[in-house]
Design a protein around this motif. Structure first.
Motif, short mmCIF file in Angstrom:
data_model
loop_
_atom_site.label_atom_id
_atom_site.label_comp_id
_atom_site.label_asym_id
_atom_site.label_seq_id
_atom_site.Cartn_x
_atom_site.Cartn_y
_atom_site.Cartn_z
N ILE A 22 0.88 -1.17 0.00
CA ILE A 22 0.00 0.00 0.00
C ILE A 22 0.91 1.22 0.00
O ILE A 22 1.50 1.58 1.02
N THR A 23 1.07 1.84 -1.15
CA THR A 23 2.04 2.93 -1.29
C THR A 23 1.41 4.27 -0.94
O THR A 23 0.19 4.40 -0.83
N ARG A 24 2.27 5.26 -0.81
CA ARG A 24 1.82 6.64 -0.61
C ARG A 24 1.75 7.39 -1.93
O ARG A 24 1.62 8.62 -1.95
N LEU A 25 1.85 6.66 -3.04
CA LEU A 25 1.88 7.27 -4.37
C LEU A 25 0.55 7.13 -5.10
O LEU A 25 0.44 7.49 -6.26
N GLY A 26 -0.47 6.55 -4.41
CA GLY A 26 -1.79 6.42 -5.03
C GLY A 26 -2.00 5.12 -5.76
O GLY A 26 -2.83 5.04 -6.67
N THR A 27 -1.25 4.07 -5.36
CA THR A 27 -1.39 2.79 -6.04
C THR A 27 -1.13 1.64 -5.09
O THR A 27 -0.47 1.81 -4.07
N TYR A 28 -1.68 0.48 -5.43
CA TYR A 28 -1.44 -0.76 -4.68
C TYR A 28 -0.65 -1.72 -5.56
O TYR A 28 -0.91 -1.82 -6.77
N ILE A 29 0.28 -2.45 -4.96
CA ILE A 29 1.09 -3.42 -5.70
C ILE A 29 0.78 -4.82 -5.16
O ILE A 29 0.85 -5.07 -3.96
N GLU A 30 0.45 -5.74 -6.07
CA GLU A 30 0.17 -7.12 -5.71
C GLU A 30 0.82 -8.04 -6.74
O GLU A 30 1.40 -7.56 -7.72
N GLY A 31 0.71 -9.33 -6.55
CA GLY A 31 1.31 -10.25 -7.49
C GLY A 31 0.71 -11.63 -7.40
O GLY A 31 0.04 -11.98 -6.43
N ALA A 32 0.95 -12.44 -8.44
CA ALA A 32 0.44 -13.80 -8.48
C ALA A 32 1.34 -14.62 -9.39
O ALA A 32 2.01 -14.08 -10.27
N SER A 33 1.36 -15.92 -9.19
CA SER A 33 2.22 -16.78 -9.98
C SER A 33 1.52 -18.09 -10.29
O SER A 33 0.57 -18.47 -9.63
N GLY A 34 2.00 -18.78 -11.32
CA GLY A 34 1.39 -20.05 -11.70
C GLY A 34 2.02 -20.58 -12.95
O GLY A 34 3.04 -20.08 -13.41
N SER A 35 1.40 -21.62 -13.56
CA SER A 35 1.97 -22.21 -14.77
C SER A 35 0.90 -22.88 -15.60
O SER A 35 -0.16 -23.26 -15.11
N ASN A 36 1.18 -23.00 -16.89
CA ASN A 36 0.34 -23.74 -17.83
C ASN A 36 -1.11 -23.25 -17.89
O ASN A 36 -2.04 -24.03 -17.91
N PHE A 37 -1.25 -21.91 -17.94
CA PHE A 37 -2.61 -21.41 -18.05
C PHE A 37 -2.84 -20.63 -19.33
O PHE A 37 -3.82 -19.95 -19.49
N ALA A 38 -1.95 -20.75 -20.28
CA ALA A 38 -2.15 -20.07 -21.56
C ALA A 38 -3.36 -20.61 -22.29
O ALA A 38 -4.09 -19.87 -22.93
N GLY A 39 -3.60 -21.92 -22.21
CA GLY A 39 -4.77 -22.49 -22.87
C GLY A 39 -6.05 -21.90 -22.32
O GLY A 39 -6.99 -21.63 -23.05
N VAL A 40 -6.07 -21.70 -20.99
CA VAL A 40 -7.24 -21.08 -20.37
C VAL A 40 -7.37 -19.65 -20.83
O VAL A 40 -8.46 -19.15 -21.08
#
Length: 585
Positions: free
Chosen positions: A360-378
């Protein structure tokens, strides 16, 4: 055929020198939109609710109720459960049950529900007038059955500005958390992102907390440690079964009003259609305190008001709907938190993870992330095949099916990595919603006007700069190829069409242009029935009796980093408030 696809797709976005650095397989992340891998389903059948019925059987026991709640979603389920402790409640849900649906219950199948475009899908796709692909829930439990699971509170300032009772808010959050919230497992990717955020100055580290405070934190998750989703539908276990009737596949067409001899019309009944197309009518009890509550979400609630004759006069006239209440602000103030992401291909395997950490930054934005594999077909199933893969004029059903088959056949190692994303805090830009059909199953037209206000664009740029720093941090170094620049990661990400907007050159575009080119939704849209505009501070529809709206459509801005906790809390909070109001009379 597989090798031909690899050779073709690998050379689309990067020069040969960088192909040599990261290898052909890793280049296939050009096909990603968002993520999740395929895993063996470990789901459950769910609770055996005695009050759950298919709408085609009609109301189970009665035709009159103390309360009729329209929408069994993130707010509707806790609201109905709470009211049923003291009163008879009918809950009408246009979708089916989430229980036994592996795509909903299993964390690893997260994106598959969103990619399902069948008429029976729990997700109903819509594309905003901005060209951004989005989804609205069509299932008991609502958006809490479709989302990435992150759970966090609204800030203390948000609660104060809204005028809520802070003590009851906290008690209501606690009521929700006893059933649906878990502390997430922190593995390597999420830990590296946490440490990278701290390294680049998104401080302090606030540990595992639901509180909305500046810095980096680990939030709650509605997925348990086995990857099984818990949703707002689980909150129905709090209900009094003898007082609650839940009808599935019950699509409400309009609210019925009494207006003869009254200064303002009073809601007194509902017309809904079951899964066979048959229409039914149900009514409130004659008690003047009985009410209808709309909890159909940011698209569904303003849409239903308009279909019931409550809305802008010109729109009602164009639809041939008799005006019950002139409400020019219904459908106005629509907003969605814009999201932008950078895909980071990884030289080492990464865990499957949805949102666990937020900066939770003081610049007006939130930073999050996610990871995984083999979901291009989806991702291809989600309807966004790369123009380099299938040219627009060649997007026949046969060509798309062939491309999907080819992409799904690629090895898991071809799709290794994850996303770092930023989303704008409380966008200034606002849009509107217009109902274009009297068919409640047809999506309204909605425009969010992403980045129309320059302040939103500035915040997006600041968020991307923070992501760049995290990618370059020492803490994150093992998950990136040393010879692959952040600019080229952006080129790869931008190469995949995440929306239907016109594309620009991928070569060193400005961050401002990247924000515009790659804007996506994070499914946090709100507005359309905002407090002190369409409803009052007690969520009563202004100009009508016996009618409230209680859901995210009433918000002026999205609470916290993710709204689901607050939407569930609001259902419980207002249920307690309504019971209290009646006991005082």
């Amino acid at each position: 055929m597989k090798s031909d696809a690899i050779a073709f797709l690998s050379c689309v976005f990067l020069p040969r020198s960088e192909m040599a650095e990261i290898g052909k397989p890793a280049l296939h992340i050009t096909l990603f939109f968002f993520f999740m891998s395929f895993q063996t389903y470990r789901g459950e059948a769910g609770p055996k609710y005695s009050f759950l019925h298919q709408a085609k059987s009609g109301p189970a026991d009665r035709l009159e109720y103390d309360y009729i709640v329209i929408g069994g979603g993130t707010s509707g389920c806790p609201l109905a459960a709470t009211l049923s402790k003291n009163y008879t409640v009918l809950l009408l849900e246009r979708g089916g049950t989430p229980y036994g649906n592996k795509n909903i219950s299993n964390e690893a199948s997260f994106i598959e529900t969103l990619s399902d475009t069948s008429p029976s899908s729990a997700s109903q796709r819509f594309i905003s007038e901005d060209g951004v692909i989005n989804a609205r829930a069509r299932v008991l439990g609502g958006g809490s059955c479709l989302n990435a699971g992150f759970y966090t509170h609204a800030s203390a300032d948000y609660i104060a500005e809204t005028g809520w009772d802070a003590k009851l808010v906290n008690e209501s959050y606690d009521w929700v958390e006893k059933v649906v919230v878990n502390e997430p497992v922190m593995l390597q990717w999420q830990s590296a992102m946490r440490d990278g955020l701290l390294e680049v100055g998104v401080e302090p580290f606030n540990g595992y907390t639901f509180d909305h405070v500046y810095g980096t934190k680990i939030g709650g998750s509605i997925f348990d440690q086995s990857g099984h989703r818990h949703s707002a539908a689980d909150l129905l276990r709090y209900s009094e079964p003898d007082n609650l009737t839940v009808l599935l596949h019950a699509t409400v067409h309009r609210i019925l009003f009494k207006y003869k001899g009254r200064k303002i019309p009073k809601a007194h009944g509902v017309v809904f259609q079951d899964g066979t197309g048959k229409k039914h009518r149900v009514y409130l009890k004659k008690d003047p305190k009985s009410e209808i509550v709309i909890s159909a979400g940011a698209l569904g609630s303003p849409q239903l008001l308009i279909l019931s004759g409550v809305g802008p006069s010109e729109q009602l006239k164009s639809l041939g709907i008799n005006m019950m209440v002139e409400q020019p602000l219904v459908g106005q103030g629509m907003s969605d938190n814009p999201m932008n992401a950078i895909f980071v291909p990884s030289p080492v395997p990464v865990e499957i993870s949805l949102i666990r950490v937020v900066g939770i930054t003081r610049l007006g934005t939130y930073i999050e992330g996610a990871s995984g594999s083999n979901f291009a077909g989806v991702a291809t199933d989600f309807g966004m095949l790369s123009p380099q893969t299938v040219q627009p004029k060649q997007k026949t059903p046969e060509a798309i099916a062939k491309a999907i088959e080819t992409l799904k056949a690629l090895p898991t190692s071809s799709f290794r990595g994850g996303f770092l994303l930023e989303k704008v805090i409380g966008p200034v830009s606002k849009g509107d919603l217009k109902v274009i059909s009297r068919n409640p199953g047809k999506n309204p037209k909605v425009k969010f006007n992403y980045f129309k206000d320059p302040e939103d664009l500035r915040r997006c740029v600041e968020g991307l700069k923070t992501i760049e720093k995290v990618i370059d941090s020492k803490a994150f170094s093992r998950f990136r190829y040393a010879g692959l620049s952040v600019q080229n990661m952006m080129n790869i990400t931008a190469g995949y069409p995440m929306n239907l907007l016109p594309r620009h050159s991928n070569d060193s575009v400005s961050l401002e242009q990247y924000c515009k080119d790659t804007v996506m939704t994070i499914w946090h849209y709100h507005g359309g029935c905002r407090t002190n505009e369409v409803v009052d501070s007690d969520y009563r529809v202004i100009g009508a009796d016996g009618l409230r709206v209680i859901d995210g459509s009433t918000f002026h801005s999205s609470p916290g980093t993710n709204p689901q906790a607050t939407v569930m809390m609001l259902g419980r909070y207002m249920g307690i408030k309504i019971i209290g109001e009646r006991s005082e009379d």
